[in-house]
Design a protein around this motif. Structure first.
Motif, PDB file in Angstrom:
ATOM      1  N   ILE A  68       0.841  -1.196   0.000  1.00 51.19           N
ATOM      2  CA  ILE A  68       0.000   0.000   0.000  1.00 51.19           C
ATOM      3  C   ILE A  68       0.874   1.242   0.000  1.00 51.19           C
ATOM      4  O   ILE A  68       2.020   1.217   0.459  1.00 51.19           O
ATOM      5  CB  ILE A  68      -0.932   0.038   1.230  1.00 51.19           C
ATOM      6  CG1 ILE A  68      -0.108   0.091   2.530  1.00 51.19           C
ATOM      7  CG2 ILE A  68      -1.874  -1.153   1.246  1.00 51.19           C
ATOM      8  CD1 ILE A  68      -0.952   0.325   3.759  1.00 51.19           C
ATOM      9  N   ASP A  69       0.336   2.318  -0.548  1.00 47.96           N
ATOM     10  CA  ASP A  69       1.006   3.613  -0.459  1.00 47.96           C
ATOM     11  C   ASP A  69       0.714   4.224   0.904  1.00 47.96           C
ATOM     12  O   ASP A  69      -0.382   4.081   1.449  1.00 47.96           O
ATOM     13  CB  ASP A  69       0.494   4.561  -1.550  1.00 47.96           C
ATOM     14  CG  ASP A  69       0.997   4.164  -2.932  1.00 47.96           C
ATOM     15  OD1 ASP A  69       2.062   3.528  -3.003  1.00 47.96           O
ATOM     16  OD2 ASP A  69       0.315   4.481  -3.926  1.00 47.96           O
ATOM     17  N   VAL A  70       1.713   4.904   1.463  1.00 45.88           N
ATOM     18  CA  VAL A  70       1.526   5.592   2.739  1.00 45.88           C
ATOM     19  C   VAL A  70       1.911   7.047   2.558  1.00 45.88           C
ATOM     20  O   VAL A  70       2.707   7.386   1.672  1.00 45.88           O
ATOM     21  CB  VAL A  70       2.379   4.950   3.861  1.00 45.88           C
ATOM     22  CG1 VAL A  70       1.921   3.535   4.133  1.00 45.88           C
ATOM     23  CG2 VAL A  70       3.857   4.965   3.506  1.00 45.88           C
ATOM     24  N   PRO A  71       1.384   7.943   3.364  1.00 43.66           N
ATOM     25  CA  PRO A  71       1.689   9.367   3.204  1.00 43.66           C
ATOM     26  C   PRO A  71       3.153   9.661   3.505  1.00 43.66           C
ATOM     27  O   PRO A  71       3.761   9.045   4.388  1.00 43.66           O
ATOM     28  CB  PRO A  71       0.752  10.049   4.205  1.00 43.66           C
ATOM     29  CG  PRO A  71       0.410   8.995   5.197  1.00 43.66           C
ATOM     30  CD  PRO A  71       0.397   7.710   4.443  1.00 43.66           C
ATOM     31  N   ALA A  72       3.700  10.613   2.763  1.00 45.93           N
ATOM     32  CA  ALA A  72       5.105  10.977   2.958  1.00 45.93           C
ATOM     33  C   ALA A  72       5.286  11.986   4.074  1.00 45.93           C
ATOM     34  O   ALA A  72       6.395  12.156   4.590  1.00 45.93           O
ATOM     35  CB  ALA A  72       5.670  11.552   1.647  1.00 45.93           C
ATOM     36  N   ALA A  73       4.222  12.673   4.463  1.00 44.94           N
ATOM     37  CA  ALA A  73       4.314  13.682   5.513  1.00 44.94           C
ATOM     38  C   ALA A  73       3.021  13.701   6.301  1.00 44.94           C
ATOM     39  O   ALA A  73       2.014  13.123   5.893  1.00 44.94           O
ATOM     40  CB  ALA A  73       4.598  15.058   4.901  1.00 44.94           C
ATOM     41  N   GLY A  74       3.054  14.380   7.442  1.00 44.78           N
ATOM     42  CA  GLY A  74       1.862  14.495   8.271  1.00 44.78           C
ATOM     43  C   GLY A  74       1.936  13.614   9.498  1.00 44.78           C
ATOM     44  O   GLY A  74       2.901  12.858   9.694  1.00 44.78           O
ATOM     45  N   PRO A  75       0.923  13.684  10.369  1.00 41.47           N
ATOM     46  CA  PRO A  75       0.928  12.918  11.625  1.00 41.47           C
ATOM     47  C   PRO A  75       1.062  11.413  11.422  1.00 41.47           C
ATOM     48  O   PRO A  75       1.768  10.747  12.181  1.00 41.47           O
ATOM     49  CB  PRO A  75      -0.436  13.279  12.249  1.00 41.47           C
ATOM     50  CG  PRO A  75      -0.787  14.602  11.656  1.00 41.47           C
ATOM     51  CD  PRO A  75      -0.232  14.580  10.263  1.00 41.47           C
ATOM     52  N   LEU A  76       0.373  10.867  10.388  1.00 39.27           N
ATOM     53  CA  LEU A  76       0.458   9.424  10.176  1.00 39.27           C
ATOM     54  C   LEU A  76       1.864   9.018   9.760  1.00 39.27           C
ATOM     55  O   LEU A  76       2.384   7.987  10.219  1.00 39.27           O
ATOM     56  CB  LEU A  76      -0.555   8.978   9.124  1.00 39.27           C
ATOM     57  CG  LEU A  76      -0.576   7.468   8.828  1.00 39.27           C
ATOM     58  CD1 LEU A  76      -0.826   6.668  10.099  1.00 39.27           C
ATOM     59  CD2 LEU A  76      -1.641   7.139   7.777  1.00 39.27           C
ATOM     60  N   ALA A  77       2.512   9.815   8.906  1.00 39.92           N
ATOM     61  CA  ALA A  77       3.892   9.518   8.508  1.00 39.92           C
ATOM     62  C   ALA A  77       4.803   9.529   9.734  1.00 39.92           C
ATOM     63  O   ALA A  77       5.695   8.675   9.875  1.00 39.92           O
ATOM     64  CB  ALA A  77       4.361  10.530   7.463  1.00 39.92           C
ATOM     65  N   GLU A  78       4.598  10.483  10.631  1.00 39.58           N
ATOM     66  CA  GLU A  78       5.403  10.540  11.858  1.00 39.58           C
ATOM     67  C   GLU A  78       5.129   9.322  12.738  1.00 39.58           C
ATOM     68  O   GLU A  78       6.062   8.770  13.343  1.00 39.58           O
ATOM     69  CB  GLU A  78       5.085  11.828  12.620  1.00 39.58           C
ATOM     70  CG  GLU A  78       5.500  13.099  11.873  1.00 39.58           C
ATOM     71  CD  GLU A  78       5.064  14.359  12.607  1.00 39.58           C
ATOM     72  OE1 GLU A  78       4.484  14.224  13.716  1.00 39.58           O
ATOM     73  OE2 GLU A  78       5.306  15.466  12.089  1.00 39.58           O
ATOM     74  N   ARG A  79       3.879   8.919  12.801  1.00 44.12           N
ATOM     75  CA  ARG A  79       3.522   7.745  13.607  1.00 44.12           C
ATOM     76  C   ARG A  79       4.194   6.495  13.062  1.00 44.12           C
ATOM     77  O   ARG A  79       4.716   5.672  13.824  1.00 44.12           O
ATOM     78  CB  ARG A  79       1.996   7.591  13.573  1.00 44.12           C
ATOM     79  CG  ARG A  79       1.462   6.391  14.335  1.00 44.12           C
ATOM     80  CD  ARG A  79       1.352   6.680  15.805  1.00 44.12           C
ATOM     81  NE  ARG A  79       0.652   5.591  16.459  1.00 44.12           N
ATOM     82  CZ  ARG A  79       1.230   4.464  16.877  1.00 44.12           C
ATOM     83  NH1 ARG A  79       2.520   4.300  16.723  1.00 44.12           N
ATOM     84  NH2 ARG A  79       0.515   3.529  17.474  1.00 44.12           N
ATOM     85  N   LEU A  80       4.211   6.344  11.744  1.00 43.62           N
ATOM     86  CA  LEU A  80       4.867   5.186  11.141  1.00 43.62           C
ATOM     87  C   LEU A  80       6.366   5.225  11.382  1.00 43.62           C
ATOM     88  O   LEU A  80       7.000   4.198  11.653  1.00 43.62           O
ATOM     89  CB  LEU A  80       4.568   5.147   9.643  1.00 43.62           C
ATOM     90  CG  LEU A  80       3.101   4.920   9.246  1.00 43.62           C
ATOM     91  CD1 LEU A  80       2.937   5.005   7.732  1.00 43.62           C
ATOM     92  CD2 LEU A  80       2.608   3.573   9.739  1.00 43.62           C
ATOM     93  N   ALA A  81       6.956   6.415  11.274  1.00 40.85           N
ATOM     94  CA  ALA A  81       8.400   6.547  11.511  1.00 40.85           C
ATOM     95  C   ALA A  81       8.733   6.188  12.954  1.00 40.85           C
ATOM     96  O   ALA A  81       9.731   5.508  13.223  1.00 40.85           O
ATOM     97  CB  ALA A  81       8.852   7.969  11.181  1.00 40.85           C
ATOM     98  N   ASP A  82       7.908   6.625  13.897  1.00 41.59           N
ATOM     99  CA  ASP A  82       8.145   6.295  15.310  1.00 41.59           C
ATOM    100  C   ASP A  82       8.065   4.790  15.542  1.00 41.59           C
ATOM    101  O   ASP A  82       8.752   4.256  16.419  1.00 41.59           O
ATOM    102  CB  ASP A  82       7.118   7.005  16.197  1.00 41.59           C
ATOM    103  CG  ASP A  82       7.321   8.517  16.238  1.00 41.59           C
ATOM    104  OD1 ASP A  82       8.436   8.963  15.885  1.00 41.59           O
ATOM    105  OD2 ASP A  82       6.379   9.238  16.604  1.00 41.59           O
ATOM    106  N   ALA A  83       7.212   4.116  14.764  1.00 42.87           N
ATOM    107  CA  ALA A  83       7.068   2.661  14.912  1.00 42.87           C
ATOM    108  C   ALA A  83       8.186   1.903  14.194  1.00 42.87           C
ATOM    109  O   ALA A  83       8.238   0.671  14.270  1.00 42.87           O
ATOM    110  CB  ALA A  83       5.704   2.217  14.382  1.00 42.87           C
ATOM    111  N   GLY A  84       9.052   2.628  13.482  1.00 42.64           N
ATOM    112  CA  GLY A  84      10.153   1.978  12.779  1.00 42.64           C
ATOM    113  C   GLY A  84       9.759   1.336  11.475  1.00 42.64           C
ATOM    114  O   GLY A  84      10.478   0.473  10.955  1.00 42.64           O
TER     115      GLY A  84
END
Length: 566
Positions: A68-84
């Motif tokens: 799936i495509d995921v957003p490159a920026a925004g709160p969800l992108a930050e949440r995914l980055a925090d989850a590794g």
């Protein structure tokens, strides 16, 4: 966008791989062939609850995997980055969900084990799933209100946020006032008792440790003769009128050492020590003399002490503490409550004024939210009416009433969607006025309107998954539904499970789920069809017989017509 879905050992699907492109994807197949398992697989990678019973018989676990495509920026992108979560260079991520038949299930995204809730957050931002059960949105005033607010976007979101803040502030003020008013009698009675206790304490005016000191002094006075005899004898021995006393003896010894120290300086230190002893003995004698004078000066002191001890004992019994220190601690706790009671009337007035101020602010916020909802309701009703005209309901009139009511946590409005299905018909609640097929089309019209609003606000394409949104629809209306889904697919990815040939004919990608059995094991095959295979599937949907000449001709006609429409 959803690019690919791979399923293994899920229900009747032993193994399947589906590729989803942009545009409209339709999934068809006979009843019981396994279309539900395709939706179940989609649900798993979107955070749905796992059900071990869906694991294929004989398998240890079922697996659903998607890209799936995921957003490159925004709160969800930050949440995914925090989850590794590792995101590929093209902005996609791999999501895998394992459902154990007897073991724990797990979710993996971008190579990292993640909680199920994270998949749900991704789905909430990127995917809209609509099934027949979602028509409850048209039956529940709360869901209708939420639908209206979703269409309003930032306009209603800001008003709702301000209202929520005003609601919380008013609740706090109202609760503080309620507690003060409801507990007034008991509280003030308690404070009156505290006030009397403090008056009694102030009248006695106890001092810290006083009771223990009085006990010690009374012990002395009760044995005054023995004390006087002992103190007098000590005084006489130390500094009395006798020729030989401690002071006289020490002084004589000091003078003798002083004379000797003139000839031997080593004795000077001893002479100094004797001088210190002499001074100390003299001081003790003076203090004993003063003590004996005091004993003789106040013969009524014992009566005073006993009376004071009685007063203190009465006070400690009243307060219910063991000693004077307990009385003082009680007074320290009681004084602030009494002082607060002194300002009771002023505090009550202030709390009433605060509640009234917060209520006025709440009413103002409710009016702002109501006005925003009313304006948005008119726009949503127009948008849905326009959509219904495209869905073979040109005479249907949808209205959205926003009526004021008592404030609640979500506002002071009741939102009601009503339908007049033809000219001259009265407006009635949608759920009562519409047939099953009309409900499906109204729900689709609302979803399309919401999608249009989202697209205008952030230009973000979503993935829409519809499970038999065309239920109860046929003929010309079915063609209209297919055409509208195809139009929606121009700006969003749309995946539809359908039984209607008229809808499937509009698909950019047509996926068929077919069932086979050898008498012992049932399997489902899933794959895209094109060309003649697709014509046969459309013909089967039309007549139940894919080899029917008439059905095949009709299928070709539908495919040609849908191509022209697109």
């Amino acid at each position: 966008m959803l690019h690919e879905l791979t399923i293994s050992d899920l229900g009747v699907i032993e193994s399947a791989r589906l590729e989803f492109g942009p545009g409209l994807t339709c999934v068809t197949g006979e009843t019981g062939a396994g279309k539900t398992m395709v939706l179940t697989g989609l649900g798993l990678i979107l955070g749905a609850k796992t059900v071990p019973a869906t694991v294929r018989t004989g398998a240890d676990a079922a697996v659903a995997e998607a890209i799936i495509d995921v957003p490159a920026a925004g709160p969800l992108a930050e949440r995914l980055a925090d989850a590794g979560v590792a995101v590929e260079e093209d902005g996609s991520a791999v999501v895998a969900r394992t459902v154990g038949a007897t073991t724990r299930s797990r979710a993996v995204m971008g190579g990292r084990t993640v909680p199920q809730t994270l998949l749900g957050e991704v789905a909430a931002e990127l995917v809209t799933v609509h099934g027949q059960s979602d028509q409850v949105r048209l039956r529940s005033p709360a869901r209708q209100r939420d639908t209206l607010d979703a269409y309003g976007g930032a306009e209603t979101a800001d008003a709702r946020r301000d209202y929520a803040a005003a609601w919380d502030e008013w609740l706090t003020a109202a609760e503080r006032l309620r507690r003060m008013q409801e507990g007034a009698d008991a509280e003030r009675a308690e404070v009156a008792r505290l006030r009397d206790d403090l008056a009694a304490i102030d009248a006695v005016a106890p001092e810290a440790g006083e009771d223990a000191a009085l006990v010690a002094e009374a012990g002395v006075l009760e044995n005054a003769e023995a004390v006087r005899t002992g103190a007098a004898a000590a005084y006489e021995a130390i500094a009395g009128d006798e020729a030989i006393t401690v002071v006289a003896t020490l002084e004589a010894a000091r003078r003798a050492l002083a004379d000797a120290a003139r000839h031997d300086s080593a004795l000077a230190a001893l002479e100094e020590r004797l001088a210190d002893y002499s001074y100390g003995a003299t001081d003790v004698g003076a203090e004993l003399a003063s003590y004996l004078d005091r004993l003789d000066a106040d013969p009524g002191r014992l009566d005073e002490i006993n009376q004071r001890r009685s007063d203190l004992a009465t006070l400690t019994r009243r307060i219910g503490v063991p000693d004077v220190d307990g009385v003082l601690a009680y007074a320290e706790r009681a004084r602030p409550r009494v002082e607060e009671d002194d300002a009771w009337d002023e505090t009550l007035v202030a709390r009433r004024e605060d509640e009234a101020r917060c209520r006025a602010a709440l009413e103002a916020a409710a009016t702002t939210l109501h006005d925003a909802r009313a304006a948005v309701g008119e726009r949503l009703a127009r948008a849905v009416r326009d959509e219904l005209a495209l869905l073979a309901m040109p005479d249907a009139d949808i209205a959205i009433a926003v009526e004021r009511t008592e404030p609640t946590a979500h506002g002071a409005d009741v939102v009601t969607m009503t339908l007049a299905s033809h000219p001259g018909a009265p407006h009635r609640p949608v759920a009562d006025a519409a047939s099953g097929g009309e409900l499906s089309r109204i729900m689709l019209a609302i979803e399309v309107s919401l999608a249009g609003a989202d697209h205008e606000s952030d230009d973000t394409a979503r993935t829409f998954i519809f499970d038999e949104v065309d239920a109860g629809v046929g003929g010309k209306a079915a063609v209209a539904v297919g055409n509208r889904l195809a139009q929606l697919a121009r700006t969003h990815q749309v995946i539809v499970v359908t039984h209607l040939a008229q809808v499937a004919a509009f698909a950019d990608t047509h996926v068929v789920v077919a069932k086979s059995t050898d008498g012992a094991v049932t399997r489902a095959q899933v794959g895209a069809v094109t060309g003649e295979d697709r014509v046969q599937e459309i013909a089967r949907l039309l007549s139940g017989q894919e080899d029917s000449t008439t059905a095949r001709a009709h299928a070709l006609e539908l495919l040609e017509g849908s191509a022209v429409a697109r």
